[in-house]
Design a protein around this motif. Structure first.
Motif, PDB file in Angstrom:
ATOM      1  N   MET A   1     -10.250  -0.989  10.866  1.00 53.68           N
ATOM      2  CA  MET A   1     -10.782  -1.849   9.811  1.00 53.68           C
ATOM      3  C   MET A   1     -11.755  -2.872  10.395  1.00 53.68           C
ATOM      4  O   MET A   1     -12.814  -3.130   9.825  1.00 53.68           O
ATOM      5  CB  MET A   1      -9.650  -2.548   9.067  1.00 53.68           C
ATOM      6  N   ARG A   2     -11.404  -3.432  11.520  1.00 61.48           N
ATOM      7  CA  ARG A   2     -12.297  -4.415  12.150  1.00 61.48           C
ATOM      8  C   ARG A   2     -13.571  -3.751  12.657  1.00 61.48           C
ATOM      9  O   ARG A   2     -14.656  -4.300  12.512  1.00 61.48           O
ATOM     10  CB  ARG A   2     -11.560  -5.135  13.266  1.00 61.48           C
ATOM     11  N   ASP A   3     -13.448  -2.560  13.263  1.00 66.45           N
ATOM     12  CA  ASP A   3     -14.628  -1.830  13.742  1.00 66.45           C
ATOM     13  C   ASP A   3     -15.590  -1.530  12.602  1.00 66.45           C
ATOM     14  O   ASP A   3     -16.795  -1.542  12.778  1.00 66.45           O
ATOM     15  CB  ASP A   3     -14.219  -0.513  14.410  1.00 66.45           C
ATOM     16  N   ARG A   4     -15.043  -1.260  11.427  1.00 71.40           N
ATOM     17  CA  ARG A   4     -15.874  -0.938  10.262  1.00 71.40           C
ATOM     18  C   ARG A   4     -16.318  -2.202   9.514  1.00 71.40           C
ATOM     19  O   ARG A   4     -16.934  -2.121   8.477  1.00 71.40           O
ATOM     20  CB  ARG A   4     -15.119   0.013   9.336  1.00 71.40           C
ATOM     21  N   LYS A   5     -15.946  -3.363  10.034  1.00 74.06           N
ATOM     22  CA  LYS A   5     -16.363  -4.673   9.494  1.00 74.06           C
ATOM     23  C   LYS A   5     -15.824  -4.962   8.093  1.00 74.06           C
ATOM     24  O   LYS A   5     -16.473  -5.626   7.293  1.00 74.06           O
ATOM     25  CB  LYS A   5     -17.882  -4.804   9.526  1.00 74.06           C
ATOM     26  N   THR A   6     -14.635  -4.439   7.801  1.00 69.47           N
ATOM     27  CA  THR A   6     -13.995  -4.769   6.532  1.00 69.47           C
ATOM     28  C   THR A   6     -13.130  -6.006   6.723  1.00 69.47           C
ATOM     29  O   THR A   6     -13.029  -6.544   7.825  1.00 69.47           O
ATOM     30  CB  THR A   6     -13.133  -3.600   6.014  1.00 69.47           C
ATOM     31  N   ASN A   7     -12.510  -6.460   5.655  1.00 62.34           N
ATOM     32  CA  ASN A   7     -11.693  -7.675   5.678  1.00 62.34           C
ATOM     33  C   ASN A   7     -10.244  -7.327   5.384  1.00 62.34           C
ATOM     34  O   ASN A   7      -9.966  -6.513   4.507  1.00 62.34           O
ATOM     35  CB  ASN A   7     -12.206  -8.651   4.616  1.00 62.34           C
ATOM     36  N   ILE A   8      -9.352  -7.972   6.092  1.00 66.82           N
ATOM     37  CA  ILE A   8      -7.931  -7.707   5.924  1.00 66.82           C
ATOM     38  C   ILE A   8      -7.175  -9.024   5.848  1.00 66.82           C
ATOM     39  O   ILE A   8      -7.399  -9.928   6.659  1.00 66.82           O
ATOM     40  CB  ILE A   8      -7.399  -6.821   7.074  1.00 66.82           C
ATOM     41  N   PHE A   9      -6.329  -9.126   4.820  1.00 65.47           N
ATOM     42  CA  PHE A   9      -5.409 -10.253   4.689  1.00 65.47           C
ATOM     43  C   PHE A   9      -4.005  -9.669   4.641  1.00 65.47           C
ATOM     44  O   PHE A   9      -3.681  -8.893   3.749  1.00 65.47           O
ATOM     45  CB  PHE A   9      -5.701 -11.067   3.423  1.00 65.47           C
ATOM     46  N   THR A  10      -3.205 -10.045   5.611  1.00 65.18           N
ATOM     47  CA  THR A  10      -1.851  -9.515   5.711  1.00 65.18           C
ATOM     48  C   THR A  10      -0.877 -10.352   4.872  1.00 65.18           C
ATOM     49  O   THR A  10      -1.232 -11.428   4.377  1.00 65.18           O
ATOM     50  CB  THR A  10      -1.385  -9.540   7.178  1.00 65.18           C
ATOM     51  N   MET A  11       0.334  -9.869   4.774  1.00 65.77           N
ATOM     52  CA  MET A  11       1.379 -10.653   4.117  1.00 65.77           C
ATOM     53  C   MET A  11       1.620 -11.948   4.893  1.00 65.77           C
ATOM     54  O   MET A  11       1.897 -12.979   4.296  1.00 65.77           O
ATOM     55  CB  MET A  11       2.673  -9.854   3.990  1.00 65.77           C
ATOM     56  N   ASP A  12       1.476 -11.902   6.210  1.00 64.91           N
ATOM     57  CA  ASP A  12       1.594 -13.127   7.004  1.00 64.91           C
ATOM     58  C   ASP A  12       0.510 -14.133   6.618  1.00 64.91           C
ATOM     59  O   ASP A  12       0.773 -15.334   6.537  1.00 64.91           O
ATOM     60  CB  ASP A  12       1.510 -12.825   8.501  1.00 64.91           C
ATOM     61  N   ASP A  13      -0.709 -13.646   6.375  1.00 63.19           N
ATOM     62  CA  ASP A  13      -1.783 -14.547   5.935  1.00 63.19           C
ATOM     63  C   ASP A  13      -1.425 -15.211   4.612  1.00 63.19           C
ATOM     64  O   ASP A  13      -1.663 -16.409   4.425  1.00 63.19           O
ATOM     65  CB  ASP A  13      -3.106 -13.784   5.775  1.00 63.19           C
TER      66      ASP A  13
ATOM     67  N   GLU B   1       1.549 -15.765   3.452  1.00 64.35           N
ATOM     68  CA  GLU B   1       2.618 -16.717   3.717  1.00 64.35           C
ATOM     69  C   GLU B   1       2.094 -17.997   4.365  1.00 64.35           C
ATOM     70  O   GLU B   1       2.494 -19.099   4.008  1.00 64.35           O
ATOM     71  CB  GLU B   1       3.659 -16.067   4.638  1.00 64.35           C
ATOM     72  N   GLU B   2       1.182 -17.855   5.320  1.00 63.14           N
ATOM     73  CA  GLU B   2       0.675 -19.016   6.057  1.00 63.14           C
ATOM     74  C   GLU B   2      -0.368 -19.819   5.275  1.00 63.14           C
ATOM     75  O   GLU B   2      -0.360 -21.049   5.303  1.00 63.14           O
ATOM     76  CB  GLU B   2       0.069 -18.563   7.382  1.00 63.14           C
ATOM     77  N   LEU B   3      -1.283 -19.117   4.597  1.00 63.40           N
ATOM     78  CA  LEU B   3      -2.390 -19.790   3.913  1.00 63.40           C
ATOM     79  C   LEU B   3      -2.121 -20.072   2.444  1.00 63.40           C
ATOM     80  O   LEU B   3      -2.740 -20.956   1.862  1.00 63.40           O
ATOM     81  CB  LEU B   3      -3.664 -18.933   4.015  1.00 63.40           C
ATOM     82  N   GLY B   4      -1.243 -19.291   1.837  1.00 55.74           N
ATOM     83  CA  GLY B   4      -0.979 -19.396   0.408  1.00 55.74           C
ATOM     84  C   GLY B   4      -1.840 -18.410  -0.373  1.00 55.74           C
ATOM     85  O   GLY B   4      -2.938 -18.040   0.049  1.00 55.74           O
TER      86      GLY B   4
END
Length: 127
Positions: free
Chosen positions: A55-67, A69-72
């Motif tokens: 996903m990072r190599d293809r320059k997409t964006n990822i928000f995990t469940m941890d994100d 939890e941490e960011l709201g």
């Protein structure tokens, strides 16, 4: 914006384009910049580590469940919309049912503990 527990970014699965491959093929669409593609809710034990790198190599964006939890949820939605709308005329949102906590979706084919609660999923749609 795609809400899912799994990255779904394999090129093929069992030599076919099927349920674990749509995000990979979305990065190849001529009218969609990969930088505008966003996945929310990724995580759990069924996500191969290589998928995140892909996903990072293809320059997409990822928000995990941890994100989340941490960011709201509000901040994640704000960041996701900012990236999805950048230079676009329209934004489409889709939900994979397995993004919801497995206890609430017993019929999904890929249950994954630790997903969104129904209340959180509805809130995300309203933001």
């Amino acid at each position: 914006i795609h809400v899912d527990r799994h990255a779904d970014i394999q090129e093929t699965d069992l030599d076919e384009r099927m349920h674990t491959t749509p995000y990979f093929h979305a990065t190849n669409l001529p009218n969609v910049r990969p930088e505008n593609l966003v996945q929310i809710g990724i995580g759990g034990w069924q996500v191969p580590r290589a998928a995140v790198g892909n996903m990072r190599d293809r320059k997409t964006n990822i928000f995990t469940m941890d994100d989340i939890e941490e960011l709201g949820m509000e901040k994640v939605a704000e960041m996701a919309l900012e990236r999805a709308w950048d230079g676009c005329d329209a934004v489409y949102m889709s939900y994979d049912i397995d993004s919801i906590e497995a206890a609430f979706v017993p019929g999904t084919g890929w249950p994954e503990p630790g997903g969104l609660l129904p209340r959180e999923a509805l809130k995300l749609v309203s933001l």
